[in-house]
Design an enzyme around this catalytic site. Structure first.
Site, short mmCIF file in Angstrom:
data_model
loop_
_atom_site.label_atom_id
_atom_site.label_comp_id
_atom_site.label_asym_id
_atom_site.label_seq_id
_atom_site.Cartn_x
_atom_site.Cartn_y
_atom_site.Cartn_z
N GLY A 10 0.82 -1.22 0.00
CA GLY A 10 0.00 0.00 0.00
C GLY A 10 0.84 1.25 0.00
N THR A 11 0.69 2.06 1.04
CA THR A 11 1.37 3.36 1.07
C THR A 11 2.87 3.25 1.33
OG1 THR A 11 0.84 3.63 3.43
CG2 THR A 11 -0.71 4.57 1.83
N LEU A 12 3.37 2.04 1.61
CA LEU A 12 4.82 1.84 1.76
C LEU A 12 5.50 1.46 0.44
CD1 LEU A 12 4.81 -0.10 5.15
CD2 LEU A 12 5.55 2.26 4.78
N GLU A 206 -4.16 -6.93 -23.85
CA GLU A 206 -3.30 -7.75 -23.00
C GLU A 206 -4.06 -8.84 -22.24
OE1 GLU A 206 -0.27 -7.46 -23.46
OE2 GLU A 206 -0.04 -5.45 -24.29
#
Length: 278
Positions: A10-12, A206
Site C-alpha cells: 500500500g502506502t509503503l 493484454e
C-alpha cells in the site's frame, strides 16, 4: 544488525505516501511480489490486506532493519504482523506483512485487481500516463488495424528497465509471446505517453480480464531521466520459453530497430534465435 524481509502492498510501496519516510533505508529484494489474500480500500487513503480467499495481492519485497520494523509497528497500529510465504519470479520468500483480520475487513470495499497502484490510477483517471511496451506494442501495426493509433502518437523514446529481462513465457499454439521476468537483468522497451482513454484498449489487448497479463508499474530510465510508475503488463502464468511466431517477432524487431540500442537489438535477436520453435 538483525534484518527482516517485509512485504508491502500500500502506502509503503515505492513512490507512495509513506515510502520515503519509512522505507528509504531498506533494500529492495523484489519489485514484483505477491501473496494469496484479498485487498480492501479502508476509505482512509490506504489499503488493508487479509490472508483469506483465493485472490492475489501484489506488492514489493524489502530487506528492513529491526529499527525500521519498530517504526512501522507504530504506523501500522491495529494491524497484525504476520509471517507468510511471498511469491516472486525467483520463487517463494519468507517474509512478514501487516494484515487485518477478516472480521475487521468486513464492510470494506474489495480491490479486485489486488493492486493498490492500479486501483489508484483508475481512481485518479489522469489526462495521460506513461506506458512501457517491450513486446509487439513497440510497433504500431496493430494499433492501426484496431484504429487506435491516435492514442500512441506521443512516443517518448526507448528506455531501459533495471531488474527485469525480456523473456517469452506466454505459450500459444503458434509460439510464445513476450514477458518480463525479474531476474536481476536489464531490458529495454518503448515508452509512450498516452491519454487515459487508451487504458481500455491496452487491458483488452493484454487480456487483463481473462487473466493473461496483469498490470504492473515500473521505473523507466531514459538517459539521466527516470519516469516513475509507468504502466506495463506481465504474464500471470509463466511457462517454459519457446520461440515466438514470425509475425510477432517481426513486430518486436521493427519497434526495437526504431527506438532501442544496438546492443539490446543484438541481444534480443540472439535470444529469440536460441529458443526452440513449437
Amino acid at each position: 544488525m538483525t534484518m527482516k524481509t517485509l512485504f508491502v502492498y500500500g502506502t509503503l510501496l515505492k513512490h507512495e505516501e509513506h515510502h520515503e519516510a519509512y522505507m528509504k533505508e531498506s533494500s529492495p529484494l523484489a519489485k514484483s511480489a505477491w501473496i494469496n489474500g484479498r485487498l480492501y480500500d479502508t476509505g482512509a487513503g490506504y489499503p488493508a490486506c487479509i490472508l483469506a480467499g483465493k485472490s492475489t495481492v501484489y506488492g514489493e519485497l524489502y530487506e528492513v532493519t529491526a529499527e525500521t520494523l519498530n517504526k512501522l509497528d507504530a504506523l501500522e497500529e491495529g494491524y497484525d504482523k504476520q509471517e507468510m510465504d511471498v511469491m516472486t519470479d525467483q520463487g517463494p520468500k519468507a517474509a512478514v506483512a501487516y494484515t487485518l483480520s477478516e472480521q475487521k475487513a468486513s464492510g470494506l470495499k474489495e480491490i479486485e485487481s489486488g493492486s493498490w497502484k492500479e486501483y489508484r490510477l483508475w481512481q485518479r483517471k489522469p489526462l495521460s500516463f506513461y506506458y512501457f511496451a517491450y513486446g509487439s506494442c513497440m510497433d504500431d501495426a496493430r494499433f492501426k488495424l484496431a484504429k487506435v493509433d491516435h492514442y500512441f502518437k506521443r512516443i517518448v523514446g526507448g528506455g531501459a528497465l533495471d531488474r527485469f529481462t525480456t523473456r517469452f513465457t506466454l505459450v500459444r499454439p503458434d509460439g510464445s509471446r513476450a514477458d518480463m521476468v525479474e531476474d536481476g537483468g536489464e531490458t529495454e522497451g518503448v515508452l509512450y505517453e498516452v491519454p487515459f482513454d487508451a487504458i481500455r484498449y491496452l487491458y483488452k489487448r493484454e487480456g487483463v480480464y481473462e487473466g493473461t497479463y496483469r498490470p504492473a508499474f515500473v521505473d523507466v530510465k531514459m538517459g539521466d531521466q527516470v519516469y516513475e510508475d509507468c504502466l506495463t503488463f506481465l504474464v500471470l502464468q509463466k511457462s517454459e520459453e519457446i520461440a515466438p511466431p514470425g509475425h510477432y517477432r517481426s513486430e518486436i524487431e521493427k519497434g526495437a530497430d526504431l527506438y532501442l540500442s544496438e546492443a539490446f537489438r543484438k541481444k534480443i535477436r540472439s535470444h529469440m534465435d536460441s529458443l526452440i520453435k513449437p
